[in-house]
Design a protein around this motif. Structure first.
Motif, PDB file in Angstrom:
ATOM      1  N   GLU A   1      -8.710  -2.199  -4.497  1.00 13.10           N
ATOM      2  CA  GLU A   1      -8.326  -0.895  -3.964  1.00 13.10           C
ATOM      3  C   GLU A   1      -7.206  -0.274  -4.795  1.00 13.10           C
ATOM      4  O   GLU A   1      -7.163   0.939  -5.010  1.00 13.10           O
ATOM      5  CB  GLU A   1      -7.875  -1.040  -2.513  1.00 13.10           C
ATOM      6  N   SER A   2      -6.290  -1.127  -5.290  1.00 15.38           N
ATOM      7  CA  SER A   2      -5.181  -0.631  -6.098  1.00 15.38           C
ATOM      8  C   SER A   2      -5.688  -0.028  -7.402  1.00 15.38           C
ATOM      9  O   SER A   2      -5.256   1.062  -7.808  1.00 15.38           O
ATOM     10  CB  SER A   2      -4.199  -1.776  -6.398  1.00 15.38           C
TER      11      SER A   2
ATOM     12  N   ILE B   1       0.828  -1.212   0.000  1.00 15.13           N
ATOM     13  CA  ILE B   1       0.000   0.000   0.000  1.00 15.13           C
ATOM     14  C   ILE B   1       0.861   1.260   0.000  1.00 15.13           C
ATOM     15  O   ILE B   1       0.694   2.155  -0.839  1.00 15.13           O
ATOM     16  CB  ILE B   1      -0.952   0.003   1.202  1.00 15.13           C
ATOM     17  N   LEU B   2       1.807   1.339   0.947  1.00 14.28           N
ATOM     18  CA  LEU B   2       2.578   2.576   1.110  1.00 14.28           C
ATOM     19  C   LEU B   2       3.539   2.833  -0.034  1.00 14.28           C
ATOM     20  O   LEU B   2       3.828   3.995  -0.357  1.00 14.28           O
ATOM     21  CB  LEU B   2       3.352   2.536   2.434  1.00 14.28           C
TER      22      LEU B   2
ATOM     23  N   LEU C   1      -8.077   5.969   0.320  1.00 19.35           N
ATOM     24  CA  LEU C   1      -8.102   4.538   0.008  1.00 19.35           C
ATOM     25  C   LEU C   1      -6.877   3.816   0.571  1.00 19.35           C
ATOM     26  O   LEU C   1      -7.009   2.760   1.188  1.00 19.35           O
ATOM     27  CB  LEU C   1      -8.170   4.336  -1.509  1.00 19.35           C
ATOM     28  N   CYS C   2      -5.697   4.393   0.355  1.00 21.92           N
ATOM     29  CA  CYS C   2      -4.462   3.698   0.724  1.00 21.92           C
ATOM     30  C   CYS C   2      -4.121   3.842   2.207  1.00 21.92           C
ATOM     31  O   CYS C   2      -3.995   2.846   2.929  1.00 21.92           O
ATOM     32  CB  CYS C   2      -3.313   4.206  -0.134  1.00 21.92           C
ATOM     33  N   HIS C   3      -3.973   5.072   2.657  1.00 19.24           N
ATOM     34  CA  HIS C   3      -3.650   5.269   4.071  1.00 19.24           C
ATOM     35  C   HIS C   3      -4.786   4.782   4.964  1.00 19.24           C
ATOM     36  O   HIS C   3      -4.548   4.184   6.024  1.00 19.24           O
ATOM     37  CB  HIS C   3      -3.355   6.742   4.339  1.00 19.24           C
ATOM     38  N   GLY C   4      -6.029   5.031   4.521  1.00 17.12           N
ATOM     39  CA  GLY C   4      -7.174   4.545   5.297  1.00 17.12           C
ATOM     40  C   GLY C   4      -7.206   3.035   5.380  1.00 17.12           C
ATOM     41  O   GLY C   4      -7.542   2.457   6.425  1.00 17.12           O
TER      42      GLY C   4
ATOM     43  N   SER D   1       0.358   5.286  -8.100  1.00 16.82           N
ATOM     44  CA  SER D   1      -0.667   6.332  -8.214  1.00 16.82           C
ATOM     45  C   SER D   1      -0.039   7.714  -8.376  1.00 16.82           C
ATOM     46  O   SER D   1      -0.457   8.506  -9.229  1.00 16.82           O
ATOM     47  CB  SER D   1      -1.576   6.313  -6.975  1.00 16.82           C
ATOM     48  N   LEU D   2       0.967   8.003  -7.563  1.00 18.45           N
ATOM     49  CA  LEU D   2       1.622   9.311  -7.658  1.00 18.45           C
ATOM     50  C   LEU D   2       2.390   9.452  -8.963  1.00 18.45           C
ATOM     51  O   LEU D   2       2.450  10.545  -9.541  1.00 18.45           O
ATOM     52  CB  LEU D   2       2.570   9.511  -6.471  1.00 18.45           C
TER      53      LEU D   2
END
Length: 388
Positions: free
Chosen positions: A293-294, A124-125, A312-315, A132-133
């Protein structure tokens, strides 16, 4: 009577032929596996084992795309952070159920929670956020995140990841919390997570919405949160639509949950035959389970919705750690199992650097593709650590 045609139209717009086909494939795959599962074992030829594994993964992926579509529609209707939270909790519950099922099954699985949550953290991180970035930065140049909401996620992650991976090696026994330490740790983790959700869905909900330029003449980049409709009003006005979409989402998620356990067993057999690291199984499972989610995160980044990426990711990671660690500690206490949580020095170092890069990036006024490239590099390093 006059509203019946409208209800029928609404139902047909949600329960589409494609949605029914996904349900048929998902539940049909589960039924077939239930009838033939006893034939799957170590005596199965390697090519047939691989074929069965690929078949299960294909069914899970088909259902995953259904989850993505349903969650996106809910997110659009309910708005953030509520819409993102629906998808996040759906996927996280899959992870918690999977780990709990493995722990309650036969065999010794003292490190399953540590391996799985660590894999999820890195995926995720670094992988999902990095990708995404990168794509969002290439398309939009710079992107602004709601720093108050993202900061809330990151301070939660700092505490929860410390409790999960660092503290057991310092105050526990052989990397595991003692019986006396488990109860206060469970209560502390659940209490902190519950308070976070209460604030996120209540008074601080605007902190988790997309930022919009204020259009001031000074051009100093000042921004404000999007105005939002109260969630109670949304639920009241669109109760039938939201209920139908939630029901369809649950029915589409369940086959993923039910098939993932058999997929994990086949993965273990396959990796054992090729001599791959045991941790690779947890990474592959996490990548498949978190695929919905990805996909949604990358789509949000392409649309310039960088706060939704954070939601989505941090949550998801806050929910994963906040729910998984208490669950495995409770199961360990009830079944008298050791739950090893303390991570290796290499993984703790990688996790610490990941958090520093995350804080530095999401604490800036603008995020760019460079931030994404740095996160992806850290995920490559994680792969090197796994195979070292």
């Amino acid at each position: 009577m006059g509203s019946d045609p409208l209800n029928i139209t609404l139902t047909r717009s949600i329960i589409t032929p494609t949605a029914l086909l996904r349900l048929a494939i998902g539940w049909g795959g589960f039924l077939l596996l239930s009838l033939t599962g006893h034939l799957l074992g170590s005596t199965l030829p390697a090519w047939l084992l691989l074929l069965c594994l690929l078949g299960i993964i294909l069914v899970i992926l088909i259902c995953s795309f259904g989850v993505v579509h349903g969650a996106e529609q809910l997110a659009r209707r309910m708005g953030d952070p509520y819409g993102s939270l629906v998808l996040t909790l759906s996927i996280v519950l899959i992870e918690v159920i999977l780990i709990s099922a493995v722990m309650l099954g036969p065999g010794e699985h003292s490190s399953i929670a540590k391996d799985s949550v660590m894999a999820v953290s890195m995926i995720i991180l670094n992988l999902v956020i990095g990708l995404s970035l990168l794509v969002g930065g290439i398309k939009h140049g710079t992107m602004a995140v709601n720093r108050t909401g993202t900061s809330s996620y990151l301070v939660m992650l700092g505490v929860l990841l410390m409790l999960a991976f660092a503290l057991p090696g310092l105050i526990g026994e052989a990397g595991s919390y003692t019986t006396a330490q488990r109860i206060p740790l469970v209560l502390l983790t659940l209490g902190l997570y519950a308070f976070f959700l209460y604030r996120q869905m209540g008074a601080q909900a605007p902190d988790f919405t997309e930022l919009q330029p204020t259009g001031n003449a000074a051009g100093d980049g000042a921004e404000k949160s999007e105005p939002r409709t109260p969630i109670a009003q949304i639920l009241r006005e669109h109760r039938k639509e939201i209920s139908l979409r939630l029901g369809l989402l649950v029915l589409t998620v369940l086959p993923i949950v039910l098939l993932s356990h058999d997929m994990a067993s086949l993965l273990d057999l396959s990796l054992e035959r090729v001599g791959a690291p045991v941790a690779l199984s947890g990474i592959l499972i996490a990548m498949i389970v978190f695929l919905p989610e990805s996909i949604t995160s990358v789509r949000a980044a392409l649309a310039g919705e960088i706060q939704r990426v954070s939601n989505l990711c941090h949550g998801a990671l806050v929910s994963t750690v906040g729910l998984t660690i208490p669950a495995v500690l409770v199961i360990g206490s009830l079944t008298d199992q050791r739950v090893i949580l303390a991570e290796s020095a290499a993984n703790l170092t990688l996790l610490a650097v990941t958090m520093l890069v995350t804080v530095a990036g999401f604490g800036a006024k603008k995020l760019t593709a460079i931030h994404g490239a740095a996160h992806l590099a850290l995920f490559v390093v994680y792969g090197l650590v796994v195979f070292s």
